[in-house]
Motif scaffolding. Structure first.
Motif, PDB file in Angstrom:
ATOM      1  N   ILE A  85      86.324  22.464  64.233  1.00  0.00           N
ATOM      2  CA  ILE A  85      86.649  21.111  64.677  1.00  0.00           C
ATOM      3  C   ILE A  85      87.173  20.302  63.498  1.00  0.00           C
ATOM      4  O   ILE A  85      86.669  20.415  62.381  1.00  0.00           O
ATOM      5  N   GLY A  86      88.216  19.530  63.751  1.00  0.00           N
ATOM      6  CA  GLY A  86      88.762  18.677  62.705  1.00  0.00           C
ATOM      7  C   GLY A  86      87.820  17.528  62.379  1.00  0.00           C
ATOM      8  O   GLY A  86      86.961  17.155  63.185  1.00  0.00           O
ATOM      9  N   SER A  87      87.971  16.988  61.196  1.00  0.00           N
ATOM     10  CA  SER A  87      87.219  15.785  60.804  1.00  0.00           C
ATOM     11  C   SER A  87      88.192  14.771  60.233  1.00  0.00           C
ATOM     12  O   SER A  87      88.783  14.989  59.175  1.00  0.00           O
ATOM     13  N   ARG A  88      88.342  13.672  60.954  1.00  0.00           N
ATOM     14  CA  ARG A  88      89.205  12.597  60.465  1.00  0.00           C
ATOM     15  C   ARG A  88      88.530  11.849  59.329  1.00  0.00           C
ATOM     16  O   ARG A  88      89.193  11.353  58.420  1.00  0.00           O
ATOM     17  N   ILE A 145      92.925   8.931  57.467  1.00  0.00           N
ATOM     18  CA  ILE A 145      93.289   8.224  58.689  1.00  0.00           C
ATOM     19  C   ILE A 145      94.420   7.261  58.354  1.00  0.00           C
ATOM     20  O   ILE A 145      94.263   6.357  57.525  1.00  0.00           O
ATOM     21  N   GLU A 146      95.574   7.487  58.963  1.00  0.00           N
ATOM     22  CA  GLU A 146      96.722   6.621  58.720  1.00  0.00           C
ATOM     23  C   GLU A 146      96.395   5.190  59.135  1.00  0.00           C
ATOM     24  O   GLU A 146      95.712   4.963  60.143  1.00  0.00           O
ATOM     25  N   LYS A 147      96.881   4.247  58.367  1.00  0.00           N
ATOM     26  CA  LYS A 147      96.629   2.837  58.675  1.00  0.00           C
ATOM     27  C   LYS A 147      97.149   2.507  60.071  1.00  0.00           C
ATOM     28  O   LYS A 147      98.294   2.785  60.407  1.00  0.00           O
ATOM     29  N   PRO A 152      88.895  19.067  57.331  1.00  0.00           N
ATOM     30  CA  PRO A 152      89.501  17.741  57.137  1.00  0.00           C
ATOM     31  C   PRO A 152      90.942  17.730  57.658  1.00  0.00           C
ATOM     32  O   PRO A 152      91.709  18.671  57.410  1.00  0.00           O
ATOM     33  N   ILE A 153      91.291  16.696  58.389  1.00  0.00           N
ATOM     34  CA  ILE A 153      92.654  16.572  58.904  1.00  0.00           C
ATOM     35  C   ILE A 153      93.209  15.181  58.612  1.00  0.00           C
ATOM     36  O   ILE A 153      92.458  14.257  58.266  1.00  0.00           O
TER      37      ILE A 153
END
Length: 229
Positions: free
Chosen positions: A115-118, A123-125, A198-199
């Motif tokens: 599973i990804g983790s934002r 995290i893009e603004k 991490p994504i």
């Protein structure tokens, strides 16, 4: 026989972005690594040009008239024929170009559920409302970890991958947005080998937002409490 990868994408009125999302999948990279690949889009009864755009981008499209996040994914998983299934949204927020990272953790490290983790990534603004980023998601993640003795950093990240065997072990029933946490609870309770990756989470590329902050948050809390107690 080659290992087959299925990428499953639910889509409800995602005209203008679903095609770009499909084209972001690293098809050549996956095939050059020795895998077969299918891309499945579940058209969740869209009223726009989502289905045609997805087909033109190279996906096989299935119509699921029963709307709901869970309903769309359950139909997609039923149609998928892959040994490994990758899931992600149609709106361009998740980095499907990072798919090989998820595949490698399954194939090389023996993980069952990735599973990804934002929150461990970036995290893009403007990609996530402040209410979700600083209060909602962290609170719901902590609540789930406490109630179900798990260790996720981002229980609501929608980019995930898992083996066919893991899918068969998880009892997935929720029709709506609760499906997201049902899956992570099932993965934990079935003692799957879980890995977080991490994504980079991006702003929506188009289409219409489906989340309702307070309604969905309430439904997730209610689901966790009913399931736990």
């Amino acid at each position: 026989m080659k290992t087959k990868i299925s990428v499953v994408i639910p889509a409800l009125n995602e005209e203008g972005i679903v095609g770009k999302t499909i084209k972001s999948i690293p098809v050549n990279e996956i095939k050059n690594a020795g895998y077969d690949l299918e891309i499945i889009v579940v058209n969740n009864d869209s009223t726009d040009n989502t289905a045609q755009e997805a087909e033109e981008a190279g996906a096989t499209v299935f119509l699921e008239k029963n709307r709901g996040y869970g309903n769309a994914y359950k139909r997609g998983f039923k149609e998928a024929t892959g040994d490994i299934i990758i899931m992600g949204d149609a709106d361009g927020t998740y980095p499907l170009e990072q798919s090989m990272d998820f595949i490698n953790y399954i194939v090389e490290d023996g993980c069952d559920f990735v599973i990804g983790s934002r929150f461990n990534g970036t995290i893009e603004k403007g990609a996530m409302p402040a209410l979700h980023q600083y209060i909602g998601n962290p609170m719901l993640t902590r609540m789930l970890n406490v109630l179900f003795h798990s260790h996720y950093s981002d229980t609501h990240c929608g980019m995930r991958a898992f083996t066919r065997e893991a899918l068969d072990k998880m009892e997935l029933k929720a029709p709506g947005m609760e499906f997201a946490i049902e899956m992570v609870i099932e993965a934990s309770e079935k003692n799957l080998n879980i890995k977080e990756v991490p994504i980079h989470y991006r702003k929506r590329g188009g289409g219409e937002a489906k989340l309702s902050s307070f309604d969905d948050g309430y439904r997730h809390i209610k689901y966790m409490l009913q399931r736990r107690f």
